[in-house]
Scaffold this active site. Structure first.
Site, PDB file in Angstrom:
ATOM      1  N   HIS A   1       3.833  -2.400   3.330  1.00 24.78           N
ATOM      2  CA  HIS A   1       3.819  -1.014   2.842  1.00 24.78           C
ATOM      3  C   HIS A   1       5.154  -0.706   2.160  1.00 24.78           C
ATOM      4  CE1 HIS A   1       0.649  -0.882   5.905  1.00 24.78           C
ATOM      5  NE2 HIS A   1       0.129   0.124   5.207  1.00 24.78           N
TER       6      HIS A   1
ATOM      7  N   ASP B   1       0.819  -1.214   0.000  1.00 22.22           N
ATOM      8  CA  ASP B   1       0.000   0.000   0.000  1.00 22.22           C
ATOM      9  C   ASP B   1       0.857   1.270   0.000  1.00 22.22           C
ATOM     10  OD1 ASP B   1      -2.277  -1.460  -0.007  1.00 22.22           O
ATOM     11  OD2 ASP B   1      -3.037  -0.749   1.925  1.00 22.22           O
ATOM     12  N   ASP B   2       0.215   2.350  -0.496  1.00 21.60           N
ATOM     13  CA  ASP B   2       0.650   3.744  -0.328  1.00 21.60           C
ATOM     14  C   ASP B   2       1.754   4.194  -1.281  1.00 21.60           C
ATOM     15  OD1 ASP B   2      -1.175   3.738   1.675  1.00 21.60           O
ATOM     16  OD2 ASP B   2       0.290   3.712   3.319  1.00 21.60           O
TER      17      ASP B   2
ATOM     18  N   HIS C   1      -5.641   3.134  -5.032  1.00 20.82           N
ATOM     19  CA  HIS C   1      -5.688   3.391  -3.590  1.00 20.82           C
ATOM     20  C   HIS C   1      -6.091   4.848  -3.347  1.00 20.82           C
ATOM     21  CE1 HIS C   1      -5.011   2.071   0.438  1.00 20.82           C
ATOM     22  NE2 HIS C   1      -3.970   2.849   0.684  1.00 20.82           N
TER      23      HIS C   1
ATOM     24  N   HIS D   1      -5.473   9.709  -0.808  1.00 19.85           N
ATOM     25  CA  HIS D   1      -5.442   8.887   0.409  1.00 19.85           C
ATOM     26  C   HIS D   1      -6.372   9.431   1.491  1.00 19.85           C
ATOM     27  CE1 HIS D   1      -3.759   6.359   3.659  1.00 19.85           C
ATOM     28  NE2 HIS D   1      -3.328   5.589   2.668  1.00 19.85           N
TER      29      HIS D   1
END
Length: 757
Positions: free
Chosen positions: A261, A109-110, A160, A164
């Site tokens: 991550h 993620d991210d 995603h 955010h």
């Protein structure tokens, strides 16, 4: 006395007067200016858009940091809450899929992050393991190359969101925008769109609540597959490598969608733990696949989202199921987004560095002005200071005039009260409003009117010099008013035979208006404080057209006033320096002039000054290599003028733009304090300048607004000037509309000796 010339032929009755040469030239100039002004505005707009885009990407503007917790999930079907980590809506019905036993779906993620993501990709490639990366759109647009490498390596990507944010707090329009912007970023970076989605702050199915469930339903109807996890490494907590490996390991034999991550913070522990984890799971007989790999074996997907192609996953390449080739408008808009972000990524840091340099230069200039202005004032106001024997001989005052009927009488009557003997030469430059007749009708002693066909201000001044009887000539504007002692103060420096020209102290007379008050501050601080500094440095760049005195010998030596530039005053001042003459400033010689009455006229005036200064600097560029005393302007004056009158004004407005940028995207309080600190320094300088000129401080209340408005206008004017220079534009003597409201201030009038014609 009037120099005989053939009077202009009056227009025939009933016929419209044909426009003069000056009016025709002004019309052509205005037509040429309009596209250049538009280009200047477009450049400012483009810069603003670039900064807004950069701020949007960096600070996630528009997105809040709220994260919903503890909300009810009564509307969410139980089989979704208790089902597998892959949620889709084939046929409009919510369906979940679990990861098969002995299978791991590695999700990240991210990202992408320029530091950590490439290291993750290197590890995955080394172990021949695919990953599924849920990417933040703003990061994708900033690092498109990493995403391209990611896809080419055989990894999957998912949405995603773009900034955010917790979508459960957002409107449907905002949710749609978050998804579409990320899809555009993916299209621009790797030429694909995707059907995979993971919401921020909702990694597990038990995070779905009544607020977020409609979001998943809506996305499912558009063909998206929402991906959750059932095993979390919690690597963002940085618990240590062994803990990350342990927490990411599912129960023996069970399959899992595992979360790591690759961005969002310091990820060195993740990078160290990832190979250990892969080796451990392979040692236990696990295989690694992607979300599409799981879906291909167990369930077909529906139609893809708008902008992507449609596909099924019953068979064939699993990545093709999630990734669709971007085509048409989606592809081109995505490339445009990535290109715009690339420009912003380069422009904003470059401007930041430039502003630091300019800020240091501006602060240095303020310090230098304060020190040198104080020294100049104390030096010139000592009781024993003297230029030499008093200059008492008569001088010639040249008044160039073009359509100055509103002002010419006040100008000539102020000269008639002079306490120094003068002759007054009014050079009428083809006026069509009776200026010459008004000057003659006053019957003032020592006044001569010289008529000429319209040829411009430099020609009018040169004509006046030819008609001058005396060795010292004073030049002024036709809308300027002198105090009785102005000429006497102005000519005293000529007691020094090295002095070739003297700059006077120009004052704004109509300071009751907003623009007049702004210009009053500028004249007192920006011009006269500067002139004190330049005087001590012996590199005065400009004798103001409103009030200046010259040795006739020096003017003739350099060829008189030139038509080569719009700033004939700057042109001849530099020429005098190069000829070896000294140019000084006399603060006690005051002249009162009329500021422009509108923003349009102010623009025209400043454009002429700015562009003319650039022309003069370019014309005299060879002074940089001049030797000896005559080369002092090239060594000292030219760099200072370029830095403080061209470079700094271009960047100075960006201080305000960056202040707003920092307030919105960085730190409001710190940005505001920094801006106020700069303003405070300017106020100190302005207050000292007002003290030296014995002006009233109340006008300084206008300074904050003056700084904001003036800086933006001066930026546009300078851009306009640069565009004109690059396109080879040229303008003639521009005439501003005058009201004639400026007179000699109360308390300065007196009876003088009059002229000595």
């Amino acid at each position: 006395m009037t120099t005989p010339t053939t009077p202009p032929t009056p227009p025939a009755r009933g016929r419209r007067r044909a426009p003069s040469r000056m009016e025709r030239a002004a019309g052509r100039a205005a037509a040429l200016q309009r596209p250049r002004v538009l280009l200047a505005l477009l450049l400012l707009l483009a810069l603003t858009c670039v900064m807004l885009l950069d701020g949007y990407l960096r600070a996630e503007v528009g997105g809040d940091q709220r994260v919903r917790t503890g909300a009810s999930a009564g509307d969410v079907p139980d089989d979704v809450l208790d089902g597998g980590p892959i949620l889709s809506f084939p046929g409009g019905r919510a369906t979940t899929v679990s990861v098969p036993d002995k299978t791991i779906v590695l999700t990240f993620d991210d990202g992408p992050d320029p530091t950590w993501t490439p290291q993750v990709l290197e590890i995955l490639e080394k172990y021949d393991v695919p990953g599924t990366f849920f990417l933040v759109g703003s990061m994708v647009s900033r690092h498109p190359g990493i995403v391209r490498d990611m896809v080419e390596q055989g990894n999957e990507v998912g949405v995603h969101t773009f900034t955010h944010v917790d979508l459960s707090y957002q409107s449907q329009a905002r949710v749609t925008r978050e998804i579409e912007q990320t899809q555009l970023a993916l299209a621009g970076a790797a030429g694909i769109t995707t059907t995979l989605f993971r919401a921020p702050y909702s990694s597990q199915t038990d995070a779905i609540d009544n607020y977020s469930w409609p979001v998943y339903e809506s996305l499912g109807a558009d063909g998206y597959t929402s991906v959750f996890i059932d095993t979390d490494s919690d690597d963002w907590k940085r618990p240590g490598v062994s803990k990350i490996v342990e927490w990411a390991t599912p129960e023996d034999g069970e399959g899992a969608s595992v979360l790591f991550h690759d961005a969002g913070g310091e990820r060195s522990q993740t990078i160290e733990a990832l190979p250990k984890y892969i080796e451990k799971m392979k040692g236990k007989g696990y295989t690694f696949t992607t979300v599409s790999g799981v879906m291909a074996d167990q369930q077909p997907t529906g139609a893809g989202p708008a902008g992507g192609a449609t596909g099924t996953t019953g068979s064939g390449d699993s990545l093709q199921a999630a990734h669709h080739e971007a085509t048409g408008a989606t592809l081109y808009e995505g490339k445009a987004l990535v290109a715009a972000v690339a420009v912003a990524e380069w422009t904003v840091p470059a401007l930041s560095v430039g502003l630091v340099i300019v800020g240091v230069a501006v602060m240095g200039r303020f310090a230098m002005m304060l020190v040198l202005a104080r020294r100049h004032h104390r030096q010139r106001n000592r009781r024993r200071f003297s230029w030499g024997p008093p200059v008492t001989g008569p001088v010639s005052v040249i008044v160039p005039a073009y359509n100055e009927k509103e002002c010419i009488e006040a100008t000539l009557r102020s000269l008639a009260r002079s306490t120094h003997p003068i002759e007054i030469i009014v050079v009428d430059d083809g006026s069509t409003d009776g200026t010459a007749e008004i000057a003659e009708s006053l019957g003032l002693p020592g006044v001569r009117v010289v008529r000429q066909a319209n040829a411009g201000k430099p020609a009018a001044l040169n004509n006046g010099v030819r008609h001058a009887r005396y060795d010292i000539v004073v030049m002024m504007d036709g809308d300027t008013v002198f105090e009785p002692d102005t000429v006497r103060h102005l000519v005293q420096p000529f007691a020094d035979p090295a002095v070739g020209a003297v700059a006077g102290n120009a004052k704004v007379g109509n300071r009751r208006t907003l623009i007049g008050a702004w210009q009053h501050i500028e004249y007192v601080m920006g011009f006269n404080l500067d002139r004190r500094m330049y005087d001590l440095l012996r590199c005065m760049p400009t004798i103001p057209g409103a009030i200046g005195a010259f040795r006739r010998e020096a003017v003739l030596q350099v060829g008189g006033m030139s038509h080569d530039t719009l700033a004939e005053d700057t042109d001849i001042t530099i020429a005098l320096h190069r000829a070896g003459w000294r140019v000084v400033y006399e603060e006690h010689a005051r002249a009162w002039t009329e500021a422009p009455g509108s923003l349009g006229q102010l623009w025209s005036q400043r454009y002429r000054w700015s562009y003319g200064t650039m022309q003069a600097l370019w014309k005299h560029r060879r002074c940089l290599t001049d030797k000896g005393p005559s080369g002092r302007f090239g060594r000292v004056g030219m760099p200072l003028v370029v830095l403080f009158q061209v470079v700094t004004p271009v960047f100075a407005p960006l201080i305000d733009v960056f202040t707003v940028y920092s307030m919105v995207f960085v730190d409001f309080r710190a940005a505001l304090l920094a801006w106020l600190a700069v303003l405070a320094v300017q106020l100190v300088c302005a207050a000292y300048a007002f003290r030296l000129d014995r002006e009233k401080y109340r006008y300084l209340l206008m300074m904050p607004l003056q700084q904001l408005a003036y800086r933006q206008m001066m930026y546009l004017v300078l851009i306009h000037s640069c565009v004109t220079a690059l396109t080879g534009g040229r303008l003639r003597w521009q005439k501003l509309k005058r009201t004639g409201e400026v007179g000699t201030p109360a308390g300065t009038a007196g009876t003088g000796t009059g002229g000595t014609g």
